[in-house]
Design a protein around this motif. Structure first.
Motif, PDB file in Angstrom:
ATOM      1  N   GLU A 111      71.937  15.320  10.018  1.00  0.00           N
ATOM      2  CA  GLU A 111      71.341  14.185   9.316  1.00  0.00           C
ATOM      3  C   GLU A 111      71.194  14.485   7.821  1.00  0.00           C
ATOM      4  N   LYS A 112      70.823  15.716   7.487  1.00  0.00           N
ATOM      5  CA  LYS A 112      70.635  16.120   6.085  1.00  0.00           C
ATOM      6  C   LYS A 112      71.957  16.470   5.413  1.00  0.00           C
ATOM      7  N   MET A 113      72.900  17.002   6.209  1.00  0.00           N
ATOM      8  CA  MET A 113      74.170  17.480   5.672  1.00  0.00           C
ATOM      9  C   MET A 113      75.301  16.949   6.547  1.00  0.00           C
ATOM     10  N   PRO A 114      75.680  15.674   6.382  1.00  0.00           N
ATOM     11  CA  PRO A 114      76.683  15.066   7.270  1.00  0.00           C
ATOM     12  C   PRO A 114      78.055  15.736   7.222  1.00  0.00           C
ATOM     13  N   GLU A 115      78.319  16.522   6.202  1.00  0.00           N
ATOM     14  CA  GLU A 115      79.602  17.209   6.107  1.00  0.00           C
ATOM     15  C   GLU A 115      79.686  18.416   7.044  1.00  0.00           C
ATOM     16  N   ALA A 116      78.578  18.808   7.646  1.00  0.00           N
ATOM     17  CA  ALA A 116      78.578  19.944   8.574  1.00  0.00           C
ATOM     18  C   ALA A 116      79.480  19.649   9.774  1.00  0.00           C
ATOM     19  N   ILE A 117      80.165  20.675  10.250  1.00  0.00           N
ATOM     20  CA  ILE A 117      81.035  20.562  11.417  1.00  0.00           C
ATOM     21  C   ILE A 117      80.249  21.074  12.619  1.00  0.00           C
ATOM     22  N   MET A 118      80.085  20.210  13.621  1.00  0.00           N
ATOM     23  CA  MET A 118      79.281  20.559  14.788  1.00  0.00           C
ATOM     24  C   MET A 118      80.174  20.822  15.992  1.00  0.00           C
ATOM     25  N   ILE A 119      79.995  22.012  16.598  1.00  0.00           N
ATOM     26  CA  ILE A 119      80.786  22.423  17.752  1.00  0.00           C
ATOM     27  C   ILE A 119      79.829  22.779  18.884  1.00  0.00           C
ATOM     28  N   PHE A 120      80.043  22.152  20.040  1.00  0.00           N
ATOM     29  CA  PHE A 120      79.203  22.397  21.218  1.00  0.00           C
ATOM     30  C   PHE A 120      79.952  23.303  22.181  1.00  0.00           C
ATOM     31  N   VAL A 121      79.330  24.437  22.544  1.00  0.00           N
ATOM     32  CA  VAL A 121      79.919  25.364  23.504  1.00  0.00           C
ATOM     33  C   VAL A 121      79.388  24.994  24.889  1.00  0.00           C
ATOM     34  N   MET A 122      80.323  24.692  25.777  1.00  0.00           N
ATOM     35  CA  MET A 122      79.991  24.196  27.117  1.00  0.00           C
ATOM     36  C   MET A 122      80.335  25.260  28.161  1.00  0.00           C
ATOM     37  N   PRO A 123      79.403  25.523  29.078  1.00  0.00           N
ATOM     38  CA  PRO A 123      79.763  26.403  30.199  1.00  0.00           C
ATOM     39  C   PRO A 123      80.736  25.660  31.114  1.00  0.00           C
ATOM     40  N   PRO A 124      81.537  26.375  31.900  1.00  0.00           N
ATOM     41  CA  PRO A 124      82.526  25.692  32.735  1.00  0.00           C
ATOM     42  C   PRO A 124      81.898  24.851  33.851  1.00  0.00           C
ATOM     43  N   ASP A 125      80.728  25.279  34.364  1.00  0.00           N
ATOM     44  CA  ASP A 125      80.070  24.537  35.432  1.00  0.00           C
ATOM     45  C   ASP A 125      78.644  25.050  35.577  1.00  0.00           C
ATOM     46  N   TYR A 126      77.861  24.335  36.392  1.00  0.00           N
ATOM     47  CA  TYR A 126      76.451  24.661  36.572  1.00  0.00           C
ATOM     48  C   TYR A 126      76.254  26.032  37.221  1.00  0.00           C
ATOM     49  N   GLU A 127      77.080  26.374  38.201  1.00  0.00           N
ATOM     50  CA  GLU A 127      76.934  27.646  38.903  1.00  0.00           C
ATOM     51  C   GLU A 127      77.131  28.823  37.939  1.00  0.00           C
ATOM     52  N   THR A 128      78.102  28.703  37.048  1.00  0.00           N
ATOM     53  CA  THR A 128      78.343  29.757  36.059  1.00  0.00           C
ATOM     54  C   THR A 128      77.161  29.860  35.104  1.00  0.00           C
ATOM     55  N   LEU A 129      76.650  28.719  34.690  1.00  0.00           N
ATOM     56  CA  LEU A 129      75.494  28.694  33.800  1.00  0.00           C
ATOM     57  C   LEU A 129      74.309  29.414  34.446  1.00  0.00           C
ATOM     58  N   LEU A 130      74.025  29.079  35.684  1.00  0.00           N
ATOM     59  CA  LEU A 130      72.915  29.692  36.409  1.00  0.00           C
ATOM     60  C   LEU A 130      73.115  31.204  36.535  1.00  0.00           C
ATOM     61  N   ALA A 131      74.310  31.619  36.892  1.00  0.00           N
ATOM     62  CA  ALA A 131      74.590  33.051  37.058  1.00  0.00           C
ATOM     63  C   ALA A 131      74.422  33.800  35.735  1.00  0.00           C
ATOM     64  N   ARG A 132      74.842  33.195  34.636  1.00  0.00           N
ATOM     65  CA  ARG A 132      74.705  33.849  33.334  1.00  0.00           C
ATOM     66  C   ARG A 132      73.244  34.006  32.938  1.00  0.00           C
ATOM     67  N   ILE A 133      72.455  32.961  33.157  1.00  0.00           N
ATOM     68  CA  ILE A 133      71.034  33.035  32.786  1.00  0.00           C
ATOM     69  C   ILE A 133      70.313  34.059  33.660  1.00  0.00           C
ATOM     70  N   ARG A 134      70.555  34.027  34.942  1.00  0.00           N
ATOM     71  CA  ARG A 134      69.918  34.990  35.850  1.00  0.00           C
ATOM     72  C   ARG A 134      70.411  36.409  35.569  1.00  0.00           C
ATOM     73  N   GLY A 135      71.660  36.540  35.205  1.00  0.00           N
ATOM     74  CA  GLY A 135      72.263  37.845  34.970  1.00  0.00           C
ATOM     75  C   GLY A 135      71.682  38.601  33.792  1.00  0.00           C
ATOM     76  N   ARG A 136      71.015  37.895  32.892  1.00  0.00           N
ATOM     77  CA  ARG A 136      70.384  38.574  31.752  1.00  0.00           C
ATOM     78  C   ARG A 136      69.306  39.543  32.218  1.00  0.00           C
ATOM     79  N   GLY A 137      68.576  39.133  33.253  1.00  0.00           N
ATOM     80  CA  GLY A 137      67.509  39.976  33.777  1.00  0.00           C
ATOM     81  C   GLY A 137      66.361  40.188  32.816  1.00  0.00           C
ATOM     82  N   THR A 138      66.182  39.280  31.856  1.00  0.00           N
ATOM     83  CA  THR A 138      65.144  39.465  30.842  1.00  0.00           C
ATOM     84  C   THR A 138      64.000  38.474  30.965  1.00  0.00           C
ATOM     85  N   GLU A 139      64.093  37.531  31.912  1.00  0.00           N
ATOM     86  CA  GLU A 139      63.096  36.476  31.955  1.00  0.00           C
ATOM     87  C   GLU A 139      62.554  36.260  33.363  1.00  0.00           C
ATOM     88  N   THR A 140      61.366  35.686  33.405  1.00  0.00           N
ATOM     89  CA  THR A 140      60.743  35.363  34.688  1.00  0.00           C
ATOM     90  C   THR A 140      61.466  34.175  35.313  1.00  0.00           C
TER      91      THR A 140
END
Length: 191
Positions: A111-140
């Motif tokens: 909004e402040k800098m419309p010339e910025a290029i925005m790129i969204f990194v998407m996980p391939p699927d929900y199961e992969t996302l869940l496994a990555r978050i759990r795999g960190r082992g750093t959170e409750t």
């Protein structure tokens, strides 16, 4: 003639691998990287001023009041934000800069800098996302569930971005290469 640098915003939900991709980008090309500030505690191996500026809540709120933050948001009980001055200085010096930030902050900057290029990194699927978050082992388990809920919300913001890049397991270098091609194309664009 000093050509202004390109501001590249990279976002994605926790577990998308955006941090790994940004690390690869920094290995592959000469980008300045904006170090974000946060009120959360450092994870094992994280260093102040390298991975984040780790500050207390009162100091962060003072920076907000003084207009020193380009963007900021609260995420899972902590503040995260981008200090304004380093970004503006790098762009004015003609350097490309990468911001690795969450969705709300990215939209504030766009909004402040419309010339910025925005790129969204998407996980391939929900199961992969869940496994990555759990795999960190750093959170409750509670924090993991908060991150998963937030990830679903953030994925719905992907259409607000200029580009979406999928990050498949073991393919972070390919995702980084795709982002480099996007950046090269943006530099060549006649706008």
């Amino acid at each position: 003639m000093n050509q202004k640098g390109l501001l590249v915003i990279i976002s994605g939900p926790a577990g998308s691998g955006k941090g790994t991709i940004v690390s690869r980008l920094r290995e592959l090309a000469p980008f300045d990287f904006s170090v974000s500030a946060t009120t959360r505690s450092p994870r094992p191996g994280e260093q102040h001023g390298v991975h984040y500026y780790f500050v207390d809540k009162a100091d962060f709120e003072k920076k907000i009041e003084q207009g020193e933050m380009l963007e900021y948001a609260q995420y899972v009980g902590n503040y995260y934000g981008t200090p304004r001055k380093p970004v503006e200085d790098a762009l004015s010096a003609g350097k490309n800069i990468i911001l690795d930030i969450e969705v709300k902050g990215a939209l504030q900057i766009k909004e402040k800098m419309p010339e910025a290029i925005m790129i969204f990194v998407m996980p391939p699927d929900y199961e992969t996302l869940l496994a990555r978050i759990r795999g960190r082992g750093t959170e409750t388990e509670e924090k993991i569930l908060e991150r998963l809920s937030r990830a679903k919300e953030e994925i719905y913001s992907a259409p607000d971005y200029d580009y979406v890049v999928y990050n498949y397991d073991g393919k972070d270098t390919e995702a980084a290469d795709q982002i480099l091609r996007i950046i090269d194309a943006e530099h060549a664009a006649m706008r």
